[in-house]
Design a protein around this motif. Sequence first.
Motif, mmCIF file in Angstrom:
data_model
loop_
_atom_site.group_PDB
_atom_site.id
_atom_site.type_symbol
_atom_site.label_atom_id
_atom_site.label_comp_id
_atom_site.label_asym_id
_atom_site.label_seq_id
_atom_site.Cartn_x
_atom_site.Cartn_y
_atom_site.Cartn_z
ATOM 1 N N ILE A 217 0.883 -1.167 0.000
ATOM 2 C CA ILE A 217 0.000 0.000 0.000
ATOM 3 C C ILE A 217 0.921 1.218 0.000
ATOM 4 O O ILE A 217 1.705 1.412 0.937
ATOM 5 C CB ILE A 217 -0.921 -0.001 1.226
ATOM 6 N N ILE A 218 0.848 2.032 -1.046
ATOM 7 C CA ILE A 218 1.826 3.092 -1.282
ATOM 8 C C ILE A 218 1.148 4.454 -1.158
ATOM 9 O O ILE A 218 0.162 4.733 -1.865
ATOM 10 C CB ILE A 218 2.466 2.939 -2.681
ATOM 11 N N LEU A 219 1.631 5.285 -0.272
ATOM 12 C CA LEU A 219 1.085 6.619 -0.048
ATOM 13 C C LEU A 219 2.004 7.655 -0.677
ATOM 14 O O LEU A 219 3.228 7.556 -0.565
ATOM 15 C CB LEU A 219 0.947 6.907 1.450
ATOM 16 N N SER A 220 1.404 8.666 -1.306
ATOM 17 C CA SER A 220 2.227 9.715 -1.913
ATOM 18 C C SER A 220 1.428 11.002 -2.055
ATOM 19 O O SER A 220 0.192 10.998 -2.007
ATOM 20 C CB SER A 220 2.736 9.269 -3.292
ATOM 21 N N LEU A 221 2.165 12.098 -2.223
ATOM 22 C CA LEU A 221 1.565 13.398 -2.522
ATOM 23 C C LEU A 221 1.743 13.675 -4.004
ATOM 24 O O LEU A 221 2.828 13.476 -4.559
ATOM 25 C CB LEU A 221 2.225 14.502 -1.695
ATOM 26 N N ARG A 222 0.666 14.137 -4.637
ATOM 27 C CA ARG A 222 0.709 14.387 -6.068
ATOM 28 C C ARG A 222 -0.247 15.528 -6.396
ATOM 29 O O ARG A 222 -1.399 15.533 -5.953
ATOM 30 C CB ARG A 222 0.316 13.138 -6.840
ATOM 31 N N LYS A 223 0.205 16.485 -7.174
ATOM 32 C CA LYS A 223 -0.629 17.630 -7.533
ATOM 33 C C LYS A 223 -1.771 17.194 -8.440
ATOM 34 O O LYS A 223 -1.600 16.407 -9.361
ATOM 35 C CB LYS A 223 0.209 18.696 -8.233
ATOM 36 N N ASP A 224 -2.954 17.743 -8.138
ATOM 37 C CA ASP A 224 -4.136 17.469 -8.953
ATOM 38 C C ASP A 224 -5.175 18.517 -8.573
ATOM 39 O O ASP A 224 -5.832 18.421 -7.550
ATOM 40 C CB ASP A 224 -4.670 16.056 -8.688
ATOM 41 N N LYS A 225 -5.313 19.542 -9.420
ATOM 42 C CA LYS A 225 -6.167 20.675 -9.071
ATOM 43 C C LYS A 225 -7.625 20.267 -8.858
ATOM 44 O O LYS A 225 -8.313 20.836 -8.009
ATOM 45 C CB LYS A 225 -6.084 21.747 -10.159
ATOM 46 N N LYS A 226 -8.097 19.293 -9.600
ATOM 47 C CA LYS A 226 -9.497 18.901 -9.494
ATOM 48 C C LYS A 226 -9.815 18.302 -8.128
ATOM 49 O O LYS A 226 -10.933 18.409 -7.628
ATOM 50 C CB LYS A 226 -9.862 17.905 -10.595
ATOM 51 N N LEU A 227 -8.827 17.681 -7.511
ATOM 52 C CA LEU A 227 -9.061 17.045 -6.212
ATOM 53 C C LEU A 227 -9.173 18.065 -5.080
ATOM 54 O O LEU A 227 -9.707 17.747 -4.017
ATOM 55 C CB LEU A 227 -7.948 16.040 -5.914
#
Length: 653
Positions: A93-103
């Motif tokens: 189970i992999i957690l990460s931060l990722r840019k996504d304006k819609k979210l």
Amino acid sequence: MRLVNRIFLLLAFLFVTSLGVNAAVNPKPFVIPELKEWKGGDGAFVPTGSTRIVCPAGQAELLRIARMLADDCETMFGYKPQVVEGKGGAGDIILSLRKDKKLGNEGYAVKVTDRVQLSAPQPIGVYWGTRTLLQIAEQSDNRQLPKGELRDFPDYAIRGFMIDCGRKFIPLAFLQDYVRMMAYYKMNTLQIHLNDNGFKQYFEHNWNKTYAAFRLESDTYPGLAAKDGHYTKREFIDLQKQAENCFVEIIPEIDAPAHTLAFTHYKPEIGSKEYGMDHLDLFNPETYKFMDGLFKEYLEGDEPVFRGKKVHIGTDEYSNKKKDVVEKFREFTDHYIRYVEGFGKQACVWGALTHANGETPVKSDNVLMWAWYNGYAAPKEMVKQGYKLVSIPDGLVYSVPAAGYYQDYLNTEYLYNNWTPAHVGKVVFDEKDPAILGGMFAVWNDHVGNGISTKDIHHRMFPAMQTLAVKMWDGKNVTLPYAEFDKQRVQISEAPGVNQLGRIADAPGLVYEQAVVAPGSKTPHREIGYNYKVTFDVEGADEAMGTELFRSPDAVFYLSDPIRGMVGFARDGYLNTFSYSVGKGDKVNIGISGDNKATRLLIDGKVVEELNIQKRYFNGGKDSMNYVRTLVFPLEKAGQFKSKITNLKVYCE
């Protein structure tokens, strides 16, 4: 030969095509609140003993969330995945931060293949995503997650619940559980109403005898905090820290200038002689000195008692009979908006400025208004004046337990099918109108002394929490019919490690039995909630008054109650007894059955007495109150009795 090849190729094509048509596409998983977007795959990810929770190196907040997820897995499922920093692989189970304006700020995305990849623009979104994974996992024995991709994000920024701790003391442990529960359902705001009072008609029409309480330790005003229950400053700070750790904001409320009998009991000269002692005298300078000192105690310093960004200052239901009083009320409201802002907080108020329509300006910029009753604050007009609104319409989302007005249990079917925060009473805004920041619901313990327990409050609030979590996150974008939602919601836990309902089994029947109950022994269960029946055989001995059969942190069941030596129970400061006692040498089978309306005594299988909702009258019958005598049966620890207790059986009904 060519014809044979063509036929073979055609058959192969039809075979492959039929596989595609019949291939199972995973349906959208049931989650509260409902997932916004889902693209189903085929098959499932099943965690194993080697499954790890992985987050990138050097991201302390993700590491903290990963550890929280591991702890929750251990609490709920009995195994604790290893947490590591680095790069994950298959089975992880992999957690990460990722840019996504819609979210947006709170949204997240999950992709389930041979691994689970959970990403979000902000840590809060990652945390909400872990709640989704837990909810899905708990619905199957092997904790599988269906393969597919999801994206999820809220329609409204404020999704909350208000609890009246003023009229009824709510133990700290209960509030701690509610923080956990709200986080599990992505509800991010808990408002704690810290002061209030009963209605004087139930106290001989005498303000001096009328119950009132303020629930927070005060050094500025020693003795102000209620003696029958309050929180120390350290307890309140720690509660807020717990909430912050799981992305729930606690908004403390000191309600003034009405609902203030606790303050006028302490300092009578600041009470209104004209409008009642539950109103502050707005023309007395001592009133402002007192309230300034009270707010300052909790707002000043490097580590203030009120830690969050918002503070609620009350300001509802003051008299508007005279123009000078209206103008003074508006001045009071403006003063305390600016006063709390002076400590760096955002002020929150109950809507009252239509009821108190006047000329004195009241600051609106960056002020949040709780839109609770349109007659007190016309929503469209308040928006024109510059206020941002939180939708909390009293006729729909106020529960006043057993009172006979507003609602006892909220109408969850109506709310699910019809309400969103854009509906402020009969005034309807566009969905996601920027003037509507979100919604809340509330429990008001108006009838002091009515026997309601925290378990009764929870029995009312939990279905509402599940339902309104959906409506505040998804708005009108709900696809599951209410009947299906209502059926499936009971499969979801209250939260990791939380079982305020006292659920032991999902199906009716015998859920626990014990041949002999030894004095001082423990069972594996803390309690059993509604609806239940507990039976046991007794061979009576000469018991002292106050002899307990069972106790839990929330209740005691007596073989011999402390007052009359009868069979009975106590919880939340209330003692209820049956007209039955166990005598020396008596051999009898005793049963107790309970639901959310009554507690019954059975002797040798027959109901001999029912403690149901009792109507109590005041002032020669002019006023009445419902008195509730329910019990979530305690099972955690047996008392030090002399009688012989055998054949204990616990049934879920």
